[in-house]
Design a protein around this motif. Structure first.
Motif, short mmCIF file in Angstrom:
data_model
loop_
_atom_site.label_atom_id
_atom_site.label_comp_id
_atom_site.label_asym_id
_atom_site.label_seq_id
_atom_site.Cartn_x
_atom_site.Cartn_y
_atom_site.Cartn_z
N MET A 45 0.84 -1.20 0.00
CA MET A 45 0.00 0.00 0.00
C MET A 45 0.88 1.25 0.00
O MET A 45 0.61 2.22 -0.71
N LEU A 84 -6.35 7.06 -0.75
CA LEU A 84 -7.09 5.84 -0.41
C LEU A 84 -6.11 4.74 0.02
O LEU A 84 -6.31 4.06 1.02
N PHE A 85 -5.02 4.60 -0.74
CA PHE A 85 -4.01 3.59 -0.40
C PHE A 85 -3.40 3.89 0.97
O PHE A 85 -3.14 2.99 1.75
N LEU A 88 -5.85 2.89 3.65
CA LEU A 88 -5.89 1.43 3.76
C LEU A 88 -4.60 0.91 4.39
O LEU A 88 -4.62 -0.03 5.19
N ALA A 91 -4.82 1.57 8.09
CA ALA A 91 -5.81 0.72 8.76
C ALA A 91 -5.33 -0.73 8.86
O ALA A 91 -5.45 -1.35 9.92
N THR A 92 -4.77 -1.26 7.76
CA THR A 92 -4.27 -2.64 7.82
C THR A 92 -3.10 -2.73 8.81
O THR A 92 -2.96 -3.73 9.52
N ILE A 95 -4.59 -2.94 12.32
CA ILE A 95 -5.11 -4.28 12.64
C ILE A 95 -3.94 -5.17 13.05
O ILE A 95 -3.96 -5.85 14.07
N ASN A 98 -2.26 -4.35 16.41
CA ASN A 98 -3.04 -4.73 17.59
C ASN A 98 -2.67 -6.12 18.07
O ASN A 98 -2.70 -6.40 19.27
N ARG B 56 -6.09 -14.45 17.24
CA ARG B 56 -4.81 -14.99 17.69
C ARG B 56 -4.68 -16.48 17.41
O ARG B 56 -3.70 -17.10 17.76
N VAL B 63 -5.42 -12.26 11.06
CA VAL B 63 -4.99 -10.87 10.93
C VAL B 63 -4.76 -10.55 9.47
O VAL B 63 -5.17 -9.49 8.96
N SER B 67 -6.92 -8.03 7.04
CA SER B 67 -6.26 -6.96 6.28
C SER B 67 -6.65 -7.02 4.81
O SER B 67 -6.99 -6.00 4.21
N LEU B 70 -10.13 -5.89 4.26
CA LEU B 70 -10.24 -4.43 4.32
C LEU B 70 -9.80 -3.81 3.00
O LEU B 70 -10.44 -2.88 2.49
N LEU B 71 -8.71 -4.34 2.42
CA LEU B 71 -8.23 -3.82 1.13
C LEU B 71 -9.30 -4.02 0.07
O LEU B 71 -9.61 -3.10 -0.70
#
Lengths: 227, 97
Positions: A45, A84-85, A88, A91-92, A95, A98, B56, B63, B67, B70-71
């Motif tokens: 991205m 946009l990239f 993204l 956001a990725t 995730i 986390n 997990r 995960v 991702s 989402l993309l």
């Protein structure tokens, strides 16, 4: 409809990247585990974003040199897809962070820098859409985008490497070193960068083709000529 | 006696163990230790209750799935916006598809 060779390449590479990205061999590392495969989806991205922004700088320079409004249009679409990239990518990354760093936002230098970079380009959109005169809009946003790119690259590419960072490749962490990427991963990662970047250029091109028709239609309606 | 077709997942030395315990003295010596050991093991399991930690599980592969999802959603959103804008343009030009 004839599809350009690079669009076919983008689709084939994306299919390869998703298949090999999930099934190919990866190093077995603690904590990251299988989530190392996000290298094929999150990292490209940013490569795609930088590629698109570089393209937009080319078109901005070309607009300022030639005064051809189609260059300004191309630059605008590329920046839109780049944003946009970037969203993204952020956001990725959150995730992933986390479940590896323990929190979606650790105020990592690269996280902050990319958020600031995104803000700069969101400001570009605000600036661009606050003009009524087309030529004025094109000139000011071209100059701003060249300036923004000149700040963006040091911001996400150089500054995070001077401080301690959780990101691989920063603050003494190896980037694409022997620890986190082996040759098996490179075989998927480089095609992934190319695939996502080409997809981004494709999206920008579609957007710009739409913008061209829209501008021509509104020029026809108002009776003024827009190149 | 019901004979289950399933084999135990791990091969435990059951037969030698039973032979070993088939002695009253040894049984009373080792049974409390065995009970203590088992209860400790069960408590250790209870200390980490199994929760729905999908992200997990399986080496955190979900995960990556999240991702990529989402993309795909991001790209679909882009297409949707473009679709609506082109549709509006088509309606204005009077030749909708």
């Amino acid at each position: 409809m004839k599809l350009s060779w690079w669009k076919i390449l983008a689709v084939l590479l994306l299919v390869y990247v998703v298949a090999a990205g999930f099934m190919g061999p990866v190093p077995r590392l603690p904590i990251v585990n299988e989530s190392i495969r996000n290298t094929y989806f999150h990292v490209p991205m940013w490569f795609g974003m930088v590629g698109l922004l570089a393209g937009s700088v080319y078109h901005a320079v070309q607009y300022l040199r030639t005064g051809d409004l189609s260059h300004d249009r191309d630059a605008g679409g590329m920046i839109l897809v780049a944003i946009l990239f970037g969203i993204l990518g952020l956001a990725t990354g959150m995730i992933w962070a986390n479940y590896t760093w323990g929190s979606p936002w650790s105020s990592d230098p690269k996280q902050i820098a990319s958020a600031v970079g995104l803000m700069m380009y969101l400001a570009y959109l605000v600036l661009r859409h606050s003009f009524h005169a087309r030529r004025e809009q094109a000139r000011v946003s071209s100059v701003y985008s060249i300036f923004a790119f000149a700040v963006f690259i040091p911001l996400i590419g150089i500054l995070p490497r001077f401080t301690d960072s959780l990101h691989p490749g920063n603050g003494g962490n190896p980037a694409f070193g022997q620890y986190d990427m082996d040759n098996n991963m490179r075989r998927v990662f480089y095609p992934a960068v190319l695939a996502w970047t080409l997809t981004g250029f494709w999206m920008a091109q579609l957007w710009n083709r739409y913008e061209k028709i829209r501008e021509e239609a509104s020029a026809e309606a108002s009776g003024t000529a827009v190149s | 006696m019901k004979k289950s077709g399933k084999r135990p997942p791990q091969r435990l030395p059951v037969r030698p163990f039973l032979n070993f315990m088939n002695n009253r003295k040894r049984f009373f010596l080792f049974a409390p230790a065995l009970i203590l050991f088992l209860s400790a093991a069960l408590q250790a399991r209870a200390a980490q209750p199994e929760m729905a930690d999908v992200m997990r599980q399986s080496g955190k592969i979900y995960v990556v799935v999240a991702s990529l999802l989402l993309l795909v959603l991001g790209l679909a959103g882009f297409l949707l916006v473009l679709e609506r804008r082109i549709g509006r343009l088509e309606k204005k030009s009077g030749n909708p598809v």
